[in-house]
Design a protein around this motif. Structure first.
Motif, short mmCIF file in Angstrom:
data_model
loop_
_atom_site.label_atom_id
_atom_site.label_comp_id
_atom_site.label_asym_id
_atom_site.label_seq_id
_atom_site.Cartn_x
_atom_site.Cartn_y
_atom_site.Cartn_z
N ALA A 101 0.83 -1.21 0.00
CA ALA A 101 0.00 0.00 0.00
C ALA A 101 0.86 1.26 0.00
O ALA A 101 0.56 2.24 -0.69
CB ALA A 101 -0.93 0.00 1.21
N MET A 102 1.97 1.23 0.74
CA MET A 102 2.88 2.40 0.79
C MET A 102 3.49 2.66 -0.58
O MET A 102 3.63 3.81 -0.99
CB MET A 102 4.00 2.17 1.80
N LYS A 103 3.87 1.59 -1.27
CA LYS A 103 4.44 1.76 -2.61
C LYS A 103 3.42 2.36 -3.56
O LYS A 103 3.75 3.22 -4.37
CB LYS A 103 4.93 0.42 -3.16
N GLU A 104 2.17 1.93 -3.44
CA GLU A 104 1.15 2.42 -4.35
C GLU A 104 0.84 3.90 -4.16
O GLU A 104 0.61 4.62 -5.13
CB GLU A 104 -0.13 1.61 -4.21
N ILE A 105 0.86 4.37 -2.91
CA ILE A 105 0.57 5.79 -2.69
C ILE A 105 1.83 6.65 -2.72
O ILE A 105 1.74 7.87 -2.60
CB ILE A 105 -0.20 6.03 -1.38
N GLY A 106 2.98 6.04 -2.86
CA GLY A 106 4.22 6.79 -2.98
C GLY A 106 4.82 7.24 -1.66
O GLY A 106 5.50 8.26 -1.59
N ALA A 107 4.59 6.48 -0.61
CA ALA A 107 5.13 6.84 0.71
C ALA A 107 6.08 5.77 1.23
O ALA A 107 6.27 5.64 2.43
CB ALA A 107 3.99 7.05 1.70
N ALA A 108 6.70 5.01 0.33
CA ALA A 108 7.59 3.93 0.75
C ALA A 108 8.81 4.45 1.49
O ALA A 108 9.36 3.77 2.35
CB ALA A 108 8.01 3.10 -0.46
N ASP A 109 9.26 5.66 1.19
CA ASP A 109 10.43 6.23 1.85
C ASP A 109 10.13 6.64 3.30
O ASP A 109 11.05 6.79 4.10
CB ASP A 109 10.95 7.44 1.07
N ARG A 110 8.87 6.78 3.65
CA ARG A 110 8.47 7.17 5.02
C ARG A 110 8.14 5.96 5.90
O ARG A 110 7.84 6.12 7.06
CB ARG A 110 7.25 8.06 4.96
N HIS A 111 8.19 4.78 5.34
CA HIS A 111 7.74 3.57 6.02
C HIS A 111 8.83 3.00 6.91
O HIS A 111 9.95 2.81 6.46
CB HIS A 111 7.31 2.56 4.97
N GLU A 112 8.51 2.70 8.16
CA GLU A 112 9.41 2.03 9.09
C GLU A 112 8.76 0.74 9.57
O GLU A 112 7.59 0.73 9.92
CB GLU A 112 9.70 2.91 10.32
N VAL A 113 9.53 -0.33 9.58
CA VAL A 113 9.04 -1.62 10.06
C VAL A 113 10.00 -2.09 11.13
O VAL A 113 11.21 -2.05 10.95
CB VAL A 113 8.99 -2.66 8.92
N GLY A 114 9.44 -2.54 12.26
CA GLY A 114 10.32 -3.01 13.31
C GLY A 114 9.57 -3.81 14.35
O GLY A 114 8.35 -3.68 14.49
N GLY A 115 10.30 -4.61 15.08
CA GLY A 115 9.71 -5.48 16.09
C GLY A 115 8.98 -4.74 17.19
O GLY A 115 7.81 -4.97 17.42
N ARG A 116 9.66 -3.83 17.84
CA ARG A 116 9.04 -3.14 18.96
C ARG A 116 8.70 -1.68 18.65
O ARG A 116 8.25 -0.95 19.52
CB ARG A 116 9.97 -3.20 20.17
N LEU A 117 8.91 -1.26 17.44
CA LEU A 117 8.60 0.12 17.07
C LEU A 117 7.10 0.39 17.13
O LEU A 117 6.68 1.52 17.35
CB LEU A 117 9.09 0.42 15.65
N ASN A 118 6.30 -0.64 16.92
CA ASN A 118 4.86 -0.45 16.82
C ASN A 118 4.11 -0.72 18.13
O ASN A 118 2.92 -0.96 18.13
CB ASN A 118 4.30 -1.34 15.71
N ASN A 119 4.79 -0.68 19.26
CA ASN A 119 4.15 -0.96 20.54
C ASN A 119 3.04 0.04 20.87
O ASN A 119 2.08 -0.30 21.53
CB ASN A 119 5.17 -0.97 21.67
#
Length: 186
Positions: A101-119
């Motif tokens: 979804a991030m790639k489709e709307i053009g926000a892939a550079d703002r995307h962060e993925v992490g184990g505990r980042l989303n607590n």
């Protein structure tokens, strides 16, 4: 069964609370959003409640879908970006639907993925789950969507982050929030 006064008037004034919150939030740059989905049973079938949580722990948007895919993630992202603008960072868990979804709307550079980042997003489900148990589950997706939107706005309004302020400041803020709520309901 009669509901308490605050539960009957909550849906009526949630729109007014939301308008004030959107006007307030638009004045400040959004630092970071945390996106997450939670499984909810509606009449015996699994549905997904997609939620966005901002950097302050408030829930600006909630969307209920039947699927857990790219289309559902796009629905949440488009809705929240239309209302609140673009954030600096978007934090998610490892679900690949977010990346697509991030790639489709053009926000892939703002995307962060992490184990505990989303607590922050994971912990935001707790008040919703408590309320869901008290209501003895949901019968329709429409009811779930309405409840989750209203619950989020009312919770944002009264959640004062007690651990960050002194007791006196906390009591003043709660009193002010309750007075404003009574003014809206009165």
């Amino acid at each position: 069964m009669r509901y308490p006064l605050s539960l009957r008037f909550g849906p009526m004034f949630a729109a007014e609370i939301r308008k004030r919150r959107v006007a307030h939030v638009r004045g400040y740059p959004q630092w970071r959003w945390h996106l997450d989905e939670v499984f909810v049973k509606v009449n015996g079938k699994l549905c997904y409640l997609w939620r966005a949580v901002d950097h302050e722990g408030e829930i600006p948007e909630a969307v209920v879908t039947a699927g857990r895919d790219k289309a559902a993630a796009l629905t949440l992202l488009k809705r929240i970006m239309k209302r609140y603008g673009q954030p600096r960072k978007i934090v998610t868990d490892g679900l690949r639907a977010y990346s697509a979804a991030m790639k489709e709307i053009g926000a892939a550079d703002r995307h962060e993925v992490g184990g505990r980042l989303n607590n922050r997003a994971e912990n935001s489900h707790r008040p919703f789950r408590r309320r869901e148990r008290a209501m003895q589950r949901f019968r329709r997706m429409k009811t779930l969507q309405k409840f989750s939107s209203v619950h989020a706005q009312v919770h944002n309004y009264f959640n004062q982050e007690r651990h960050l302020v002194t007791r006196q400041v906390y009591k003043q803020r709660r009193t002010a929030a309750l007075a404003e709520w009574r003014a809206l309901a009165g």
